[in-house]
Design a protein around this motif. Structure first.
Motif, PDB file in Angstrom:
ATOM      1  N   TYR A 138     -10.534  38.816  56.035  1.00 38.13           N
ATOM      2  CA  TYR A 138     -10.664  37.136  55.883  1.00 38.13           C
ATOM      3  C   TYR A 138     -10.087  36.757  54.766  1.00 38.13           C
ATOM      4  N   ARG A 139      -9.439  35.916  54.620  1.00 39.27           N
ATOM      5  CA  ARG A 139      -8.968  35.199  53.484  1.00 39.27           C
ATOM      6  C   ARG A 139      -9.318  33.600  53.410  1.00 39.27           C
ATOM      7  N   ASP A 140     -10.177  33.360  52.434  1.00 37.14           N
ATOM      8  CA  ASP A 140     -10.639  32.009  52.547  1.00 37.14           C
ATOM      9  C   ASP A 140     -11.310  31.768  53.665  1.00 37.14           C
ATOM     10  N   GLY A 141     -12.092  32.520  54.404  1.00 36.74           N
ATOM     11  CA  GLY A 141     -12.836  32.314  55.675  1.00 36.74           C
ATOM     12  C   GLY A 141     -12.140  32.528  56.913  1.00 36.74           C
ATOM     13  N   VAL A 142     -10.806  32.665  56.728  1.00 34.57           N
ATOM     14  CA  VAL A 142      -9.941  32.771  58.022  1.00 34.57           C
ATOM     15  C   VAL A 142      -9.640  34.082  58.201  1.00 34.57           C
ATOM     16  N   ARG A 143      -9.762  34.668  59.401  1.00 35.08           N
ATOM     17  CA  ARG A 143      -9.265  36.065  59.932  1.00 35.08           C
ATOM     18  C   ARG A 143      -7.871  36.175  59.657  1.00 35.08           C
ATOM     19  N   VAL A 144      -7.358  37.266  58.871  1.00 34.17           N
ATOM     20  CA  VAL A 144      -5.927  37.738  58.629  1.00 34.17           C
ATOM     21  C   VAL A 144      -5.768  38.961  59.573  1.00 34.17           C
ATOM     22  N   LYS A 145      -4.442  38.980  60.031  1.00 31.05           N
ATOM     23  CA  LYS A 145      -3.919  40.306  60.668  1.00 31.05           C
ATOM     24  C   LYS A 145      -2.520  40.392  60.322  1.00 31.05           C
ATOM     25  N   THR A 146      -2.277  41.571  60.221  1.00 31.27           N
ATOM     26  CA  THR A 146      -0.871  42.044  59.774  1.00 31.27           C
ATOM     27  C   THR A 146       0.010  41.703  61.008  1.00 31.27           C
ATOM     28  N   GLY A 186       7.475  44.464  42.002  1.00 30.36           N
ATOM     29  CA  GLY A 186       6.032  43.983  42.162  1.00 30.36           C
ATOM     30  C   GLY A 186       5.551  42.963  41.153  1.00 30.36           C
ATOM     31  N   LYS A 187       4.406  42.491  41.314  1.00 28.73           N
ATOM     32  CA  LYS A 187       3.984  41.658  40.445  1.00 28.73           C
ATOM     33  C   LYS A 187       2.793  42.061  39.387  1.00 28.73           C
ATOM     34  N   HIS A 188       2.775  43.379  39.361  1.00 31.23           N
ATOM     35  CA  HIS A 188       2.003  44.065  38.383  1.00 31.23           C
ATOM     36  C   HIS A 188       0.516  43.678  38.509  1.00 31.23           C
ATOM     37  N   CYS A 189       0.095  43.595  40.023  1.00 30.04           N
ATOM     38  CA  CYS A 189      -1.190  43.120  40.178  1.00 30.04           C
ATOM     39  C   CYS A 189      -1.291  43.537  41.656  1.00 30.04           C
ATOM     40  N   ALA A 190      -2.385  44.696  41.926  1.00 27.53           N
ATOM     41  CA  ALA A 190      -2.537  45.008  43.326  1.00 27.53           C
ATOM     42  C   ALA A 190      -3.218  44.089  44.007  1.00 27.53           C
ATOM     43  N   GLY A 191      -4.126  43.301  43.487  1.00 26.85           N
ATOM     44  CA  GLY A 191      -4.796  42.127  44.047  1.00 26.85           C
ATOM     45  C   GLY A 191      -4.178  41.111  44.450  1.00 26.85           C
ATOM     46  N   TYR A 192      -2.643  41.082  44.134  1.00 26.59           N
ATOM     47  CA  TYR A 192      -1.709  40.035  44.833  1.00 26.59           C
ATOM     48  C   TYR A 192      -1.203  41.071  46.004  1.00 26.59           C
ATOM     49  N   GLU A 193      -0.576  42.199  45.699  1.00 31.51           N
ATOM     50  CA  GLU A 193       0.247  42.934  46.596  1.00 31.51           C
ATOM     51  C   GLU A 193      -0.499  43.305  47.959  1.00 31.51           C
ATOM     52  N   TYR A 194      -1.797  43.689  48.110  1.00 24.85           N
ATOM     53  CA  TYR A 194      -2.374  43.946  49.148  1.00 24.85           C
ATOM     54  C   TYR A 194      -2.591  42.756  50.209  1.00 24.85           C
ATOM     55  N   PRO A 195      -3.133  41.910  49.686  1.00 23.77           N
ATOM     56  CA  PRO A 195      -3.447  40.564  50.529  1.00 23.77           C
ATOM     57  C   PRO A 195      -1.943  40.130  51.016  1.00 23.77           C
TER      58      PRO A 195
END
Length: 269
Positions: A138-146, A186-195
């Motif tokens: 979930y991102r900001d409470g909304v379910r996300v799917k690839t 990449g943006k040198h931030c895994a926390g950005y890349e995975y979401p």
């Protein structure tokens, strides 16, 4: 527990990390290794998260990036069983220290070696992405799917993080990546890349240096959104793995397309 950890992550981000963004003094930034920085925000964030997380789950232990930097044996706690929090107190420290975004606060819970839950907070954007094993992402409470289709190599956009690749292999991978629709370092931030993979902003990511605080939170999020996270030879990623090389993709078909494009002769030994 999901909401309690989310509240803790937000509190630490807002009271410790964000107030120091673009306000770091010279002596509040140090170099752990060439090109690898740590700031006072990393250190204070990890201490606060460690206190809060172990209070939420008595008997649990923490494996934090800065604790491992001080004592590499701390990393072994991940495979020792029980409940283990894996903490990246400021993911994207080099961005943060330079006064740039993105940077995140990331936490994962591992139970008996298996990923149980994950939290990634984009501190400046204030976007929280969470996942619980078997319950989705979930991102900001909304379910996300690839995405579920494979547009083919020419339709794929993603990350080829070649910073830590051996020079010859890096050059070969960059040449092969020209067969993809587009790629960046990449943006040198895994926390950005995975979401970004979980929400179809990009469809794949290839990484070489695999540290648990960088990849454990995001890998659960991508998997719970429907994606695939494997080493280059196809072995499923686990938090205890030390093997270099990881390919993350929105789905099974895209994983194979990206692997075959980047490594047409097969994965590196």
């Amino acid at each position: 527990m999901l909401d309690q950890v989310a509240e803790l992550v937000r509190e630490v981000a807002q009271t410790i990390v964000l107030p120091r963004f673009q306000r770091l003094a010279h002596d509040e930034v140090q170099q752990k290794a060439p090109g690898d920085l740590v700031t006072i925000a990393d250190q204070e964030s990890e201490r606060a998260l460690s206190r809060g997380l172990t209070a939420l789950l008595p008997g649990s232990v923490v494996v934090g990036e800065e604790a491992v930097a001080a004592d590499p044996a701390v990393r072994d706690r991940i495979g020792a069983g029980g409940s283990v929090w894996i903490v990246d107190p400021v993911d994207g420290t080099n961005n943060f220290a330079a006064g740039k975004t993105p940077f995140c606060v990331m936490v994962a819970l591992v139970t008996d070696g298996e990923q149980a839950a994950a939290w990634i907070l984009d501190v400046v954007g204030d976007h929280l992405t969470i996942a619980e094993a078997g319950s989705g992402a979930y991102r900001d409470g909304v379910r996300v799917k690839t995405r579920t289709d494979d547009p083919g190599a020419a339709g794929l956009y993603g990350v080829v993080s070649h910073k830590y690749l051996p020079e010859d292999l890096g050059a070969e991978v960059r040449r092969n990546a020209a067969g993809l629709g587009g790629f960046t370092a990449g943006k040198h931030c895994a926390g950005y890349e995975y979401p970004a993979i979980a929400t179809d902003e990009q469809q794949f990511g290839m990484f070489w240096r695999i540290l648990p605080w960088d990849h454990t939170p995001g890998s659960l999020i991508v998997r719970e959104a429907g994606g695939v996270v494997r080493h280059l030879d196809g072995v499923e990623y686990r938090p205890t793995n030390h093997q270099r090389g990881l390919l993350v993709a929105a789905n099974e078909e895209i994983w194979h397309t990206a692997q075959g494009t980047l490594f047409p002769q097969g994965p590196p030994a």
